[in-house]
Design an enzyme around this catalytic site. Structure first.
Site, PDB file in Angstrom:
ATOM      1  N   ASP A  13      76.205  -7.077 -19.975  1.00 20.85           N
ATOM      2  CA  ASP A  13      75.372  -7.092 -18.771  1.00 20.85           C
ATOM      3  C   ASP A  13      74.721  -5.727 -18.638  1.00 20.85           C
ATOM      4  O   ASP A  13      75.094  -4.773 -19.323  1.00 20.85           O
ATOM      5  CB  ASP A  13      76.249  -7.382 -17.540  1.00 20.85           C
ATOM      6  N   SER A  14      73.764  -5.641 -17.724  1.00 19.52           N
ATOM      7  CA  SER A  14      73.109  -4.365 -17.466  1.00 19.52           C
ATOM      8  C   SER A  14      74.055  -3.352 -16.819  1.00 19.52           C
ATOM      9  O   SER A  14      73.759  -2.173 -16.802  1.00 19.52           O
ATOM     10  CB  SER A  14      71.916  -4.593 -16.541  1.00 19.52           C
ATOM     11  N   CYS A  76      73.961 -11.234 -18.042  1.00 18.99           N
ATOM     12  CA  CYS A  76      72.850 -10.744 -17.230  1.00 18.99           C
ATOM     13  C   CYS A  76      71.734 -11.795 -17.123  1.00 18.99           C
ATOM     14  O   CYS A  76      71.183 -12.247 -18.132  1.00 18.99           O
ATOM     15  CB  CYS A  76      72.302  -9.477 -17.876  1.00 18.99           C
ATOM     16  N   GLU A 155      77.314  -3.700  -4.697  1.00 17.02           N
ATOM     17  CA  GLU A 155      77.968  -2.534  -5.317  1.00 17.02           C
ATOM     18  C   GLU A 155      78.641  -1.641  -4.276  1.00 17.02           C
ATOM     19  O   GLU A 155      79.651  -1.016  -4.553  1.00 17.02           O
ATOM     20  CB  GLU A 155      76.960  -1.757  -6.169  1.00 17.02           C
ATOM     21  N   CYS A 187      71.811 -14.034 -10.186  1.00 20.72           N
ATOM     22  CA  CYS A 187      72.021 -12.610 -10.475  1.00 20.72           C
ATOM     23  C   CYS A 187      73.525 -12.375 -10.450  1.00 20.72           C
ATOM     24  O   CYS A 187      74.220 -12.926  -9.580  1.00 20.72           O
ATOM     25  CB  CYS A 187      71.316 -11.752  -9.417  1.00 20.72           C
ATOM     26  N   HIS A 189      75.310 -10.148  -9.386  1.00 24.18           N
ATOM     27  CA  HIS A 189      75.885  -9.535  -8.194  1.00 24.18           C
ATOM     28  C   HIS A 189      76.053 -10.511  -7.029  1.00 24.18           C
ATOM     29  O   HIS A 189      76.845 -10.263  -6.123  1.00 24.18           O
ATOM     30  CB  HIS A 189      74.994  -8.387  -7.715  1.00 24.18           C
TER      31      HIS A 189
HETATM   32  N1  DGL Z   1      72.856  -7.976 -13.947  1.00 23.59           N
HETATM   33  C1  DGL Z   1      71.532  -8.130 -13.421  1.00 23.59           C
HETATM   34  C2  DGL Z   1      71.153  -9.610 -13.403  1.00 23.59           C
HETATM   35  O1  DGL Z   1      71.994 -10.494 -13.401  1.00 23.59           O
HETATM   36  C3  DGL Z   1      71.389  -7.532 -12.034  1.00 23.59           C
HETATM   37  C4  DGL Z   1      71.305  -6.038 -12.007  1.00 23.59           C
HETATM   38  C5  DGL Z   1      70.090  -5.488 -12.728  1.00 23.59           C
HETATM   39  O2  DGL Z   1      68.969  -5.547 -12.191  1.00 23.59           O
HETATM   40  O3  DGL Z   1      70.256  -5.005 -13.827  1.00 23.59           O
HETATM   41  O4  DGL Z   1      69.992  -9.922 -13.423  1.00 23.59           O
END
Ligand code: DGL
Length: 271
Positions: A13-14, A76, A155, A187, A189
């Site tokens: 993931d990012s 992600c 977060e 997403c 999060h």
């Molecule tokens: N993990 C990213 C997503 O699911 C969210 C956070 C980001 O913008 O990197 O798109």
């Protein structure tokens, strides 16, 4: 030589958000070994161009390949929606993203055919969820919008109470007016804000967590391809990050739902 079944599953993931997907994979497949990479030095991906997201994602995959992973889960949504086809073309191992699984579930759950999708700018602007839904269930009433403030709220642990509720009300006003009956949390999060989103949308609205859906697919894939780890012992999870952010442990624990072993820092630009 490691048995094929014992090889780890790579998940990336990012940043830390993908831990919500790890949580679901571990729930579904407690015996699997996991290697997680979170690109915490370069997060967010959701505001970046497709080219940059793809470039980063290729490095993330190459890093995971160094662990002889048996498959890769792209946790992600921003990568899954912008770069999955390129990743599948460039690499030969099985790579599974979250879009198809999330779209499929939404098509199954909707009764009215009014489906909502929320995610980052990169995810929403790619129209990947919208296209997949149209393809799978020819629904025309798809409402999509990005909810960028949900990422820092999750977060910061600001997941319940007045402030997240007001922000959710603002973001979701049109979804409510148009009476979507199914909403994809597109997403990594957003599952942390699920109960606030549910309160705002009303209890009749079905929330789809693509992490839950992708975990079921991973299990199905591994079983069908005789790659399922049938060891009687719980698997081990290793965590790698491109930066160890301040307060990482507290944030990660919220996303994973439990304590996390110490992460190892890697220089992702080398891959
Ligand atoms: N993990 C990213 C997503 O699911 C969210 C956070 C980001 O913008 O990197 O798109």
């Amino acid at each position: 030589m490691e048995e094929n079944r014992e090889r780890p599953i790579g998940i990336f993931d990012s940043g830390v958000g993908g831990l919500t997907v790890v949580k679901q994979v571990l729930k579904e497949l407690p015996n699997e070994n996991i290697v997680y990479f979170g690109d915490t030095a370069r997060v967010p991906y959701g505001t970046k161009s497709r080219e940059t997201i793809t470039h980063f994602a290729m490095q993330d995959v190459r890093f995971l390949l160094s662990f002889n992973v048996k498959m890769i889960v792209v946790a992600c949504n921003s990568v899954s929606s912008n770069s999955i086809d390129i990743l599948k073309r460039k690499f030969t191992l099985p790579i599974i993203g979250v879009i198809d699984a999330g779209a499929q579930a939404a098509c199954q759950y909707t009764r009215s055919g009014k489906i909502g999708v929320i995610g980052t700018d990169a995810t929403i602007e790619s129209r990947a969820y919208q296209r997949k839904i149209e393809e799978k269930c020819s629904v025309k009433n798809i409402l999509a919008r990005s909810c960028p403030l949900f990422v820092p709220l999750a977060e910061e642990g600001f997941t319940g109470g007045k402030i997240p509720e007001m922000i959710a009300e603002k973001y979701l006003v049109e979804m409510k007016e148009k009476q979507v009956d199914t909403l994809i949390l597109g997403c990594t999060h957003y599952p942390l804000l699920a109960s606030t989103i549910q309160d705002v949308m009303g209890e009749d609205v079905m929330l789809v967590d693509p992490g839950v859906e992708v975990a079921k697919r991973v299990k199905k894939y591994l079983t069908e391809n005789e790659l399922y780890n049938d060891s009687p012992y719980s698997g081990s999870s290793k965590f790698y990050l491109s930066d160890i952010p301040r307060h990482f442990e507290k944030v990660a624990e919220n996303f994973l739902g439990g304590p996390i072993p110490s992460p190892v820092k890697v220089t992702i630009e080398d891959y």
